[in-house]
Scaffold this motif. Structure first.
Motif, PDB file in Angstrom:
ATOM      1  N   PRO A 132       0.821  -1.205   0.000  1.00  0.00           N
ATOM      2  CA  PRO A 132       0.000   0.000   0.000  1.00  0.00           C
ATOM      3  C   PRO A 132       0.861   1.263   0.000  1.00  0.00           C
ATOM      4  O   PRO A 132       2.068   1.211   0.207  1.00  0.00           O
ATOM      5  CB  PRO A 132      -0.772  -0.121   1.314  1.00  0.00           C
ATOM      6  CG  PRO A 132       0.204  -0.813   2.226  1.00  0.00           C
ATOM      7  CD  PRO A 132       0.959  -1.785   1.350  1.00  0.00           C
ATOM      8  N   TYR A 133       0.214   2.398  -0.236  1.00  0.00           N
ATOM      9  CA  TYR A 133       0.899   3.679  -0.079  1.00  0.00           C
ATOM     10  C   TYR A 133      -0.057   4.684   0.556  1.00  0.00           C
ATOM     11  O   TYR A 133      -1.277   4.563   0.444  1.00  0.00           O
ATOM     12  CB  TYR A 133       1.420   4.218  -1.416  1.00  0.00           C
ATOM     13  CG  TYR A 133       0.359   4.851  -2.303  1.00  0.00           C
ATOM     14  CD1 TYR A 133      -0.065   6.168  -2.098  1.00  0.00           C
ATOM     15  CD2 TYR A 133      -0.222   4.143  -3.352  1.00  0.00           C
ATOM     16  CE1 TYR A 133      -1.037   6.744  -2.898  1.00  0.00           C
ATOM     17  CE2 TYR A 133      -1.188   4.713  -4.155  1.00  0.00           C
ATOM     18  CZ  TYR A 133      -1.596   6.013  -3.919  1.00  0.00           C
ATOM     19  OH  TYR A 133      -2.574   6.592  -4.697  1.00  0.00           O
ATOM     20  N   ALA A 180      -4.420   7.593  -0.955  1.00  0.00           N
ATOM     21  CA  ALA A 180      -3.968   6.264  -0.541  1.00  0.00           C
ATOM     22  C   ALA A 180      -4.345   5.257  -1.608  1.00  0.00           C
ATOM     23  O   ALA A 180      -5.311   5.440  -2.348  1.00  0.00           O
ATOM     24  CB  ALA A 180      -4.582   5.878   0.811  1.00  0.00           C
ATOM     25  N   ALA A 182      -2.521   1.422  -3.727  1.00  0.00           N
ATOM     26  CA  ALA A 182      -1.615   0.276  -3.756  1.00  0.00           C
ATOM     27  C   ALA A 182      -0.701   0.374  -4.971  1.00  0.00           C
ATOM     28  O   ALA A 182      -1.010   1.077  -5.941  1.00  0.00           O
ATOM     29  CB  ALA A 182      -2.406  -1.031  -3.792  1.00  0.00           C
TER      30      ALA A 182
END
Length: 233
Positions: A132-133, A180, A182
């Protein structure tokens, strides 16, 4: 969302302290193709990666390698990146003036948190990863065209004001500062400490806080850099 971002960052730092002797660092930069997907209730939809709407820009990374078990590593990045796109004009309304956003640029401090597997070969290591980010919006800008019967009469540049009413990319659109999603990554670490990398990222957070539209980011990146040290030395 800001509390979640802060919590993730603190957990990330706490995780690094016990293994600081094994952590390796690197610096990397490169080329980015990004797109911002926009879909509203009127049926307007922007294009995505692989089309003429892509925005070309640069990014810079701090790489952190943390060994977990044998060839398995935790590899977070601290990335400065510009996302955005060239947006299609809004549908023409004959005889009426129409304001339509054109070029959109959003600057982020992003933290991809990848789990990677390193495969040793004779000249280095193949790196495969995903995770994830989370990203924090630092600022941005967009060009606003004034159209009449499909003809651009004038263009003005505006700053993006995150969380400020009616200062998104169109009246009534309020952009969230947080993003947010991935990403998946492929790379190579040479024995001489040079690194190559490629990643594909997809945002899943709707950036429009008013819910009048669905706005998400995506990008493809190519990177070149160098490790400052190696965790396996």
């Amino acid at each position: 969302m800001s509390k979640i971002f802060t919590l993730i960052f603190l957990v990330f730092l706490a995780f690094l302290f016990p293994v600081h002797a094994q952590v390796s660092l690197g610096l990397r930069g490169g080329y980015t193709l990004s797109a911002t997907q926009i879909k509203n209730s009127q049926g307007y939809k922007s294009n995505s990666i692989g089309t003429s709407s892509q925005l070309k820009n640069l990014h810079a990374d701090l790489i952190i390698n943390v060994p977990v078990y044998k060839n398995l590593h935790f590899q977070p990045l601290v990335r400065y990146i510009t996302k955005g796109a060239y947006l299609r004009p809004l549908p023409d309304k004959s005889g009426l003036l129409v304001e339509s956003a054109n070029q959109l640029k959003l600057h982020y401090l992003e933290v991809p948190m990848n789990v990677v597997f390193k495969i040793p070969v004779s000249i280095g290591k193949i790196v495969l990863g995903a995770g994830p980010y989370v990203a924090y919006g630092l600022g941005g800008s967009y060009d606003l065209d004034l159209l009449y019967n499909g003809t651009v009469l004038s263009t003005e540049s505006h700053d993006v004001k995150f969380n400020y009413k009616d200062r998104g990319i169109a009246p009534g659109v309020e952009l969230s500062r947080f993003d947010a999603g991935a990403n998946v990554a492929l790379g190579f670490e040479f024995n001489n400490l040079m690194v190559l990398g490629a990643s594909l990222s997809r945002g899943y957070t709707n950036l429009d806080r008013t819910s009048s539209a669905k706005i998400t980011n995506s990008y493809f990146s190519l990177s070149l850099g160098i490790l400052l040290n190696r965790e396996d030395y």
